[in-house]
Design a protein around this motif. Structure first.
Motif, PDB file in Angstrom:
ATOM      1  N   TYR A   1       5.171  -7.388  -4.966  1.00  0.00           N
ATOM      2  CA  TYR A   1       3.976  -7.883  -5.708  1.00  0.00           C
ATOM      3  C   TYR A   1       2.668  -7.035  -5.461  1.00  0.00           C
ATOM      4  CZ  TYR A   1       7.379 -11.213  -7.523  1.00  0.00           C
ATOM      5  OH  TYR A   1       8.554 -11.789  -8.156  1.00  0.00           O
ATOM      6  N   MET A   2       2.373  -7.019  -4.290  1.00  0.00           N
ATOM      7  CA  MET A   2       1.268  -6.523  -3.749  1.00  0.00           C
ATOM      8  C   MET A   2       1.096  -5.041  -4.237  1.00  0.00           C
ATOM      9  SD  MET A   2      -1.171  -7.940  -2.336  1.00  0.00           S
ATOM     10  CE  MET A   2      -0.942  -9.208  -0.846  1.00  0.00           C
ATOM     11  N   ALA A   3       2.068  -4.277  -4.231  1.00  0.00           N
ATOM     12  CA  ALA A   3       1.995  -2.980  -4.784  1.00  0.00           C
ATOM     13  C   ALA A   3       1.236  -2.942  -6.153  1.00  0.00           C
ATOM     14  CB  ALA A   3       3.499  -2.240  -4.806  1.00  0.00           C
ATOM     15  N   GLU A   4       2.008  -3.737  -7.001  1.00  0.00           N
ATOM     16  CA  GLU A   4       1.420  -3.826  -8.472  1.00  0.00           C
ATOM     17  C   GLU A   4      -0.161  -4.067  -8.031  1.00  0.00           C
ATOM     18  OE1 GLU A   4       2.091  -2.721 -11.642  1.00  0.00           O
ATOM     19  OE2 GLU A   4       3.995  -2.769 -10.344  1.00  0.00           O
ATOM     20  N   ILE A   5      -0.596  -4.940  -7.574  1.00  0.00           N
ATOM     21  CA  ILE A   5      -1.865  -5.589  -7.472  1.00  0.00           C
ATOM     22  C   ILE A   5      -2.709  -3.968  -7.069  1.00  0.00           C
ATOM     23  CG2 ILE A   5      -3.590  -6.935  -6.382  1.00  0.00           C
ATOM     24  CD1 ILE A   5      -1.585  -9.107  -6.204  1.00  0.00           C
ATOM     25  N   LEU A   6      -2.351  -3.619  -5.962  1.00  0.00           N
ATOM     26  CA  LEU A   6      -3.043  -2.412  -5.304  1.00  0.00           C
ATOM     27  C   LEU A   6      -3.011  -1.461  -6.106  1.00  0.00           C
ATOM     28  CD1 LEU A   6      -1.743  -2.685  -1.628  1.00  0.00           C
ATOM     29  CD2 LEU A   6      -3.876  -3.579  -2.391  1.00  0.00           C
ATOM     30  N   ARG A   7      -1.907  -1.125  -6.864  1.00  0.00           N
ATOM     31  CA  ARG A   7      -1.936   0.084  -7.573  1.00  0.00           C
ATOM     32  C   ARG A   7      -2.894  -0.277  -8.968  1.00  0.00           C
ATOM     33  NH1 ARG A   7       2.162   2.658 -11.288  1.00  0.00           N
ATOM     34  NH2 ARG A   7       2.842   0.706 -11.884  1.00  0.00           N
ATOM     35  N   SER A   8      -2.848  -1.286  -9.456  1.00  0.00           N
ATOM     36  CA  SER A   8      -4.001  -1.633 -10.580  1.00  0.00           C
ATOM     37  C   SER A   8      -5.235  -1.442 -10.170  1.00  0.00           C
ATOM     38  CB  SER A   8      -3.388  -2.876 -11.093  1.00  0.00           C
ATOM     39  OG  SER A   8      -3.843  -3.967 -10.158  1.00  0.00           O
ATOM     40  N   GLY A   9      -5.592  -1.987  -9.077  1.00  0.00           N
ATOM     41  CA  GLY A   9      -6.776  -1.648  -8.370  1.00  0.00           C
ATOM     42  C   GLY A   9      -7.384  -0.215  -8.236  1.00  0.00           C
ATOM     43  N   LEU A  10      -6.481   0.723  -7.501  1.00  0.00           N
ATOM     44  CA  LEU A  10      -6.788   2.038  -7.483  1.00  0.00           C
ATOM     45  C   LEU A  10      -6.825   2.954  -8.910  1.00  0.00           C
ATOM     46  CD1 LEU A  10      -4.229   2.877  -4.600  1.00  0.00           C
ATOM     47  CD2 LEU A  10      -6.820   2.651  -4.484  1.00  0.00           C
ATOM     48  N   GLN A  11      -6.018   2.301  -9.884  1.00  0.00           N
ATOM     49  CA  GLN A  11      -6.064   2.749 -11.398  1.00  0.00           C
ATOM     50  C   GLN A  11      -7.324   2.537 -12.017  1.00  0.00           C
ATOM     51  OE1 GLN A  11      -2.323   1.691 -12.753  1.00  0.00           O
ATOM     52  NE2 GLN A  11      -1.547   3.803 -12.095  1.00  0.00           N
ATOM     53  N   ALA A  12      -7.832   1.378 -11.635  1.00  0.00           N
ATOM     54  CA  ALA A  12      -8.872   0.963 -12.240  1.00  0.00           C
ATOM     55  C   ALA A  12     -10.249   1.707 -12.065  1.00  0.00           C
ATOM     56  CB  ALA A  12      -9.300  -0.541 -11.980  1.00  0.00           C
ATOM     57  N   VAL A  13     -10.224   2.588 -10.715  1.00  0.00           N
ATOM     58  CA  VAL A  13     -11.240   3.476 -10.586  1.00  0.00           C
ATOM     59  C   VAL A  13     -11.121   4.821 -11.336  1.00  0.00           C
ATOM     60  CG1 VAL A  13     -12.589   4.387  -8.672  1.00  0.00           C
ATOM     61  CG2 VAL A  13     -11.635   2.230  -8.415  1.00  0.00           C
ATOM     62  N   LYS A  14     -11.710   5.023 -12.381  1.00  0.00           N
ATOM     63  CA  LYS A  14     -11.617   6.015 -13.152  1.00  0.00           C
ATOM     64  C   LYS A  14     -11.676   7.522 -12.573  1.00  0.00           C
ATOM     65  CE  LYS A  14     -11.528   3.808 -17.070  1.00  0.00           C
ATOM     66  NZ  LYS A  14     -12.453   2.557 -16.814  1.00  0.00           N
TER      67      LYS A  14
ATOM     68  N   LEU B   1       0.823  -1.356  -0.100  1.00  0.00           N
ATOM     69  CA  LEU B   1       0.282  -0.179   0.011  1.00  0.00           C
ATOM     70  C   LEU B   1       0.973   1.170   0.006  1.00  0.00           C
ATOM     71  CD1 LEU B   1      -3.131   0.693   0.119  1.00  0.00           C
ATOM     72  CD2 LEU B   1      -2.908   0.973   2.574  1.00  0.00           C
ATOM     73  N   VAL B   2       1.888   1.288   0.803  1.00  0.00           N
ATOM     74  CA  VAL B   2       2.688   2.418   0.978  1.00  0.00           C
ATOM     75  C   VAL B   2       3.582   2.674  -0.618  1.00  0.00           C
ATOM     76  CG1 VAL B   2       4.914   3.449   1.773  1.00  0.00           C
ATOM     77  CG2 VAL B   2       3.299   2.222   3.314  1.00  0.00           C
ATOM     78  N   VAL B   3       3.904   1.426  -1.045  1.00  0.00           N
ATOM     79  CA  VAL B   3       4.726   1.469  -2.399  1.00  0.00           C
ATOM     80  C   VAL B   3       3.619   1.988  -3.293  1.00  0.00           C
ATOM     81  CG1 VAL B   3       5.674   0.370  -4.416  1.00  0.00           C
ATOM     82  CG2 VAL B   3       6.385  -0.151  -1.733  1.00  0.00           C
ATOM     83  N   ALA B   4       2.315   1.594  -3.353  1.00  0.00           N
ATOM     84  CA  ALA B   4       1.562   1.790  -4.535  1.00  0.00           C
ATOM     85  C   ALA B   4       1.190   3.472  -4.182  1.00  0.00           C
ATOM     86  CB  ALA B   4       0.239   1.066  -3.994  1.00  0.00           C
ATOM     87  N   LEU B   5       0.900   3.801  -3.217  1.00  0.00           N
ATOM     88  CA  LEU B   5       0.788   5.080  -3.050  1.00  0.00           C
ATOM     89  C   LEU B   5       2.087   6.105  -3.190  1.00  0.00           C
ATOM     90  CD1 LEU B   5      -1.507   5.164   0.423  1.00  0.00           C
ATOM     91  CD2 LEU B   5      -2.435   5.512  -1.954  1.00  0.00           C
ATOM     92  N   LEU B   6       3.216   5.903  -2.897  1.00  0.00           N
ATOM     93  CA  LEU B   6       4.368   6.589  -3.399  1.00  0.00           C
ATOM     94  C   LEU B   6       4.463   6.414  -4.796  1.00  0.00           C
ATOM     95  CD1 LEU B   6       7.228   5.318  -1.075  1.00  0.00           C
ATOM     96  CD2 LEU B   6       6.320   7.614  -1.138  1.00  0.00           C
ATOM     97  N   GLN B   7       4.119   5.521  -5.567  1.00  0.00           N
ATOM     98  CA  GLN B   7       4.163   5.515  -6.955  1.00  0.00           C
ATOM     99  C   GLN B   7       3.073   6.463  -7.771  1.00  0.00           C
ATOM    100  OE1 GLN B   7       3.922   1.236  -7.373  1.00  0.00           O
ATOM    101  NE2 GLN B   7       5.647   1.344  -8.835  1.00  0.00           N
ATOM    102  N   GLU B   8       2.018   6.634  -6.756  1.00  0.00           N
ATOM    103  CA  GLU B   8       0.688   7.324  -7.086  1.00  0.00           C
ATOM    104  C   GLU B   8       1.282   8.906  -7.049  1.00  0.00           C
ATOM    105  OE1 GLU B   8      -2.936   5.865  -8.403  1.00  0.00           O
ATOM    106  OE2 GLU B   8      -1.049   5.205  -9.167  1.00  0.00           O
TER     107      GLU B   8
END
Ligand SMILES: Nc1ncnc2c1ncn2[C@@H]1O[C@H](COP(=O)(O)OP(=O)(O)O)[C@@H](O)[C@H]1O
Ligand SMILES: [Mg+2]
Lengths: 258, 241
Positions: B102-115, B38-45
């Motif tokens: 691996y989780m970062a990638e999954i969570l990021r794709s989930g967040l990005q899928a919400v337009k 989650l932290v990594v996904a948010l950092l990437q976002e």
């Protein structure tokens, strides 16, 4: 020109306009999208905005409910300068409803739950009260039977009417519509425009970006024409449909009507 | 070959403790893995330059080396830098850091899928950014990320066997030690296999229940993954590394 026009026979509700946009400027990077736009909207007035794609119509609406910060100029809503209230933007937005081209209903919620979300979460209303409001609003937009339907079970026209009901649930003092019918199949346009026209007739202050001239003729008090970030023309409905518009506006109308 | 012995192993405290250890490793590593992800996904976002750089290096390190290497490295090499961790903590650390990548990638794709339009619609209603996240974005993203996270959970259960290499007393090590001591390989390994299958089956059942509870229409979706496919791990987002 930019003063409030109140049609004869209409109640002169307030001396001050509901919305006063004063020389706002907005750029994205080096693109100047809005160029010193000024506009007043009187309480209970319905204003239709027309103009070619990319002229800044959506940006203008987004600036009004603070989804985009302006670079210069001021926006007064009910006499209050809201322009630089970024931290209180959500409070301002509660009083301004917005309807989008692509409806943007929340797909994980039923029609009724879509309408209830903001009253429950933003205002802390009880679910029971919010449900009563949702029921009443769905009746108002003529789909009382669709309370439990999910967005993907509704036609485009029905979805847009739920979206209008969702915005109305916050009892907004101003409604913004951004091309509300341009994603709809022709046979569904009418049912949405009817709802909007009824709201206007009830005195809901509205700014409507649309090229549906039938709606403009029926519901608009004034019509403005935008081009390249500027408000080129502001005309009363009568003047506009009476044919007294300037050359650029006429050329644009010829394009969209043929 | 003695089924009675298999049964004895199954109910023996040693095997039970081994299975509990496997479960604990899985749950801990998965929980920390989700947090790290989650932290990594948010950092990437967030699109800040340091955030991007840090996450890039992290992903490169942990996706570019074998988990087994990471486990051994953390347990055996960190002490020479004065960081002395118990075998269990090393195991959880290695597994969660690996999982997070691996989780970062999954969570990021989930967040990005919400337009973006969904967030804008939420904001336009007068909800705060946090309320939009909580009531508009997360419920939609959750339904997207749940099936792959379920796969990761089952993958983690199996992956946890690797930490036997640093002598964490998990199920496989227990079975192997028992077998070496008694030469009853069939019985010991069968008992371990039964535990693994029982745990993966429970995980899959949980996953299905959760998916169904997140489905607003409470109806079985056609795209629900068949049991056999889940079991064989041939669905999206491979949990194999
Ligand atoms: N977020 C943005 N970032 C960069 N450019 C934008 C953004 N939003 C709008 N624009 C640009 O601003 C111009 C006006 O857009 P818009 O207000 O959507 O026009 P209209 O609604 O009249 O078609 C377009 O050229 C568009 O590309
Ligand atoms: Mg637009």
């Amino acid at each position: 020109m930019a003063t409030t026009d109140i049609r004869p026979g209409e109640a002169a509700t307030t001396a001050k306009p509901q919305l006063e946009i004063m020389a706002i400027d907005k750029s994205f990077g080096s693109n100047r999208i809005l160029k010193a736009c000024s506009l007043n909207v009187a309480a209970q007035e319905t204003l239709v905005v027309i103009g070619p794609s990319g002229s800044g119509k959506s940006t203008l609406l987004r600036c009004v409910n603070l989804l985009e910060p302006v670079d210069a100029g001021n926006i007064f809503f009910e006499g209050r300068d809201i322009t630089r209230e970024a931290d209180k933007a959500h409070l301002v937005r509660r009083e301004i409803g917005m309807v989008f081209q692509n409806f943007e209903l929340f797909p994980h919620l039923s029609a009724a739950e879509n309408i209830m979300l903001a009253p429950v979460r933003a205002l802390g209303m009880s679910r029971a009260d919010a449900h009563d409001i949702a029921t009443a609003l769905l009746a108002k937009v003529h789909i009382p039977e669709k309370a439990d339907a999910f967005p993907d079970e509704l036609s485009g026209g029905q979805q847009q009417r739920v979206a209008i009901a969702r915005a109305l649930a916050m009892k907004p003092k101003l409604m913004l519509y951004d091309e509300p019918t341009s994603a709809l199949d022709p046979e569904m346009i009418r049912e949405v425009l009817d709802v909007m026209a009824e709201l206007s007739a009830e005195g809901m202050t509205s700014i409507v970006v649309t090229h549906e001239m039938g709606f403009a003729r029926r519901a608009a008090d004034r019509i403005i024409f935008m081009e390249a970030g500027e408000i080129i023309e502001t005309a009363t409905s009568d003047a506009f449909f009476g044919g007294s518009v300037n050359e650029r506006t006429r050329r644009f109308l010829d394009q969209i009507l043929h | 070959m003695s089924l009675a012995l298999v049964f004895d192993y199954l109910v023996s405290p040693t095997f039970l403790r081994g299975a509990m250890m496997t479960l604990l490793l899985t749950v801990c590593s998965l929980a920390f893995g989700v947090l790290i992800g989650l932290v990594v996904a948010l950092l990437q976002e967030s699109r800040t330059r340091t955030g991007q750089a840090v996450t890039l290096v992290y992903l490169w390190l942990f996706r570019g080396t074998p988990v087994l290497f990471q486990i051994i490295f953390i347990y055996n090499v960190l002490p020479s830098f004065g960081i002395r961790l118990s075998a269990f903590v090393s195991a959880v650390l290695a597994l969660s850091l690996n999982e997070g990548a691996y989780m970062a990638e999954i969570l990021r794709s989930g967040l990005q899928a919400v337009k973006k339009g969904q967030r804008v619609a939420g904001l336009a209603l007068g909800l705060t950014s946090f309320q939009v996240m909580r009531h508009v974005v997360v419920p939609q993203a959750a339904r997207i990320v749940l099936p792959p996270i379920g796969n990761q959970m089952i993958g983690m259960l199996k992956l946890s066997a690797l930490v036997s290499v640093i002598a964490v007393e998990e199920l496989l090590l227990v079975a192997n030690q028992t077998a070496s001591a008694t030469f009853r390989y069939f019985e010991a390994l069968t008992a371990a296999g039964i535990y693994y299958l029982a745990m993966t089956t429970v995980f899959m059942a949980l996953q299905m229940l959760l998916e169904r509870s997140l489905d607003p229409k409470k109806r079985q979706r056609a795209r629900n993954v068949p049991l056999a496919e889940r079991l064989l791990g041939i669905t999206r987002a491979p949990a194999i590394r």
